[in-house]
Design an enzyme around this catalytic site. Structure first.
Site, short mmCIF file in Angstrom:
data_model
loop_
_atom_site.label_atom_id
_atom_site.label_comp_id
_atom_site.label_asym_id
_atom_site.label_seq_id
_atom_site.Cartn_x
_atom_site.Cartn_y
_atom_site.Cartn_z
N ARG A 217 -5.86 0.09 -0.09
CA ARG A 217 -4.83 0.85 0.61
C ARG A 217 -5.23 1.25 2.03
O ARG A 217 -4.45 1.07 2.97
CB ARG A 217 -4.55 2.12 -0.20
CG ARG A 217 -3.40 2.98 0.30
CD ARG A 217 -3.40 4.34 -0.43
NE ARG A 217 -3.56 4.18 -1.86
CZ ARG A 217 -2.56 4.02 -2.72
NH1 ARG A 217 -1.32 4.02 -2.29
NH2 ARG A 217 -2.80 3.87 -4.00
N ARG B 194 7.33 1.99 -5.07
CA ARG B 194 6.49 3.18 -5.22
C ARG B 194 7.28 4.49 -5.29
O ARG B 194 6.94 5.36 -6.10
CB ARG B 194 5.42 3.23 -4.11
CG ARG B 194 4.44 2.04 -4.21
CD ARG B 194 3.30 2.14 -3.20
NE ARG B 194 2.40 3.22 -3.51
CZ ARG B 194 2.37 4.37 -2.87
NH1 ARG B 194 3.18 4.58 -1.83
NH2 ARG B 194 1.54 5.32 -3.23
N CYS C 121 20.63 -1.67 -8.54
CA CYS C 121 21.41 -1.03 -9.60
C CYS C 121 20.56 -0.12 -10.47
O CYS C 121 20.34 -0.41 -11.66
CB CYS C 121 22.12 -2.09 -10.43
SG CYS C 121 23.33 -2.95 -9.43
N GLU C 122 20.05 0.93 -9.88
CA GLU C 122 19.29 1.99 -10.55
C GLU C 122 19.55 3.26 -9.76
O GLU C 122 19.40 3.26 -8.54
CB GLU C 122 17.78 1.70 -10.46
CG GLU C 122 17.24 0.65 -11.40
CD GLU C 122 17.16 1.10 -12.84
OE1 GLU C 122 17.16 2.34 -13.09
OE2 GLU C 122 17.11 0.22 -13.72
N TYR D 65 0.64 -2.05 -1.45
CA TYR D 65 1.41 -1.99 -2.70
C TYR D 65 2.93 -2.02 -2.47
O TYR D 65 3.69 -1.46 -3.24
CB TYR D 65 0.99 -0.76 -3.53
CG TYR D 65 -0.50 -0.71 -3.78
CD1 TYR D 65 -1.09 -1.58 -4.68
CD2 TYR D 65 -1.33 0.16 -3.06
CE1 TYR D 65 -2.46 -1.58 -4.88
CE2 TYR D 65 -2.71 0.17 -3.26
CZ TYR D 65 -3.26 -0.71 -4.17
OH TYR D 65 -4.62 -0.71 -4.37
#
Ligand SMILES: *Cc1c(COP(=O)(O)O)cnc(C)c1O
Length: 415
Positions: free
Chosen positions: A277, A313, A344-345, A373
């Site tokens: 990261r 994330r 679609c969430e 990520y």
């Protein structure tokens, strides 16, 4: 209106050329980070090595860039290994992690000529021992140890019973059996110990606690062993995050290890870290086109043409990001909005409650620090096309990954 430039290239030009959404890396920032690690992570007492944790963001182009700085890489799957093998990274600079490597993956390691495996458990070592005999090929083994320390952003805990799925406890019967098995094998060689205590860590005390444990284990061995302290160094996603910076973090880490080794009258064969990261996150930007806006009784939504398929994330673990309207950088931020994706969430929300200027359809949104990520966790959910990845530097762009096409979506579909 002032417009955001990344690597000297205007956001609107990047989107016009490569489409939206778009992952863009400031290549100079990547190189500055690589150089900072390389320069700061050095000791006059023992050799040091930096492995880039591929899983944060892996493409062949990225592998080639880290190789230019002399970094090795760690991989956690056959797919990551395959990608690394297709790049310029020498095979002896690749380290293989994972708690459940398949037989196929371990065979691939031997057949590719890999020299370093980080072994997670007794069943894995049993299989490695068999394969080493079959291939009649040496392999250096690091053991992943569970030191009972779990580090999160601002705290670390010492867990009393250690039930993580990763690694073995040093005083466990499994680990003792591993050492015996390794001793009895003509091809396997004990390289050293590995520990990885968490992610997005800001507290040096967490590292110090892990170092104390690892150094105490080294005491039991006659020959100097390699220590691998893993990754997890924190980055700045929003103004609430205050990382120490690469140089300061490395200085403190090395200073503490030095003291700890001196006190124990020990040395190490080699010291390794595995930043993921912290090498790539802040060098990465995601550009989106803003579409519709909508008012609900309590919220104003700005919708963008991406979301959880290119950055899971926020939905997965409430990760926070900051953003701007890339083509209106100096406009007054009069609106308090929620930036939501198009998938679609209901949980497909990129940023909650952020101050932004008034916008029109077609304006560009930039989300900062998406370099880790993001692409590596992307999906084709709702049959979305994975965006292109572009490196920008000195006003020039290099396409690192092509944007997917509809044909890519159908490639493996059978009629
Ligand atoms: C994920 C991981 C890393 C990298 O972690 P970052 O938080 O991205 O620095 C390094 N080593 C191991 C074993 C990992 O699993």
């Amino acid at each position: 209106m002032t417009e955001l430039h990344i690597g000297g290239v205007a956001a609107s030009q990047l989107v016009a050329q490569y489409g939206s959404p778009l992952y863009v890396y400031d290549q100079q920032q990547l190189e500055t980070n690589l150089q900072a690690y390389k320069q700061a992570f050095q000791s006059d007492r023992f050799p040091t090595k930096i492995l880039y944790a591929s899983k944060a963001f892996q493409t062949v182009g990225m592998m080639n860039l880290v190789n230019q700085y002399g970094f090795g890489v760690d991989v956690v799957s056959a797919g990551e290994l395959y990608t690394a093998l297709q790049s310029d990274v020498p095979v002896d600079h690749i380290y293989f992690h994972g708690n459940n490597k398949s037989t196929e993956e371990l065979k691939m390691a031997f057949e590719s000529g890999m020299q370093h495996i980080v072994c997670d458990n007794l069943m894995e070592l049993t299989e490695l021992s068999q394969l080493a005999n079959d291939y009649k090929q040496p392999m250096q083994i690091m053991f992943r140890l569970n030191v009972g320390i779990e580090a999160h952003t601002h705290e670390y805990i010492v867990t009393t019973h250690i039930d993580s799925k990763f690694g073995m406890a040093y005083d466990s019967s499994d680990f003792k059996a591993c050492l015996e098995l390794l001793n009895d094998n003509d091809y396997l060689e004990l390289e050293g110990f590995h520990v990885h205590i968490g992610s997005q860590i800001f507290e040096m005390d967490a590292w110090y606690a892990a170092i104390d444990k690892m150094v105490s284990y080294l005491n039991d061995f006659d020959q100097p062993l390699t220590l691998n302290l893993g990754g997890g160094f924190g980055v700045r996603y929003t103004e609430d995050d205050k990382p120490l910076g690469i140089e300061e973090t490395m200085n403190q880490l090395l200073r503490y290890l030095d003291q700890s080794l001196t006190a124990a009258d020990l040395t190490v064969k080699e010291l390794i870290i595995e930043p993921g990261r912290s090498l790539v996150a802040e060098a990465g930007y995601t550009l989106y086109e803003i579409g519709y806006q909508k008012q609900t009784p309590n919220k104003t939504y700005y919708f963008v043409d991406g979301g959880m398929a290119d950055n899971i994330r926020p939905s997965l673990y409430q990760a926070k990001y900051s953003c701007d309207v890339a083509n209106k950088m100096d406009a007054e931020k009069t609106e308090h909005v929620t930036v939501a994706g198009k998938y679609c969430e209901s949980g497909d929300v990129l940023i909650q409650d952020v101050a932004l200027p008034k916008v029109e359809k077609g304006d560009l949104l930039v989300v900062y620090a998406t370099g880790a990520y993001g692409y590596s966790m992307s999906s084709n959910y709702n049959r979305s096309l994975t965006p292109a990845v572009v490196f920008a530097k000195d006003g020039q762009t290099t396409e690192i990954v092509k944007r997917q096409t509809y044909l890519d979506l159908l490639r493996n579909d059978l009629k």
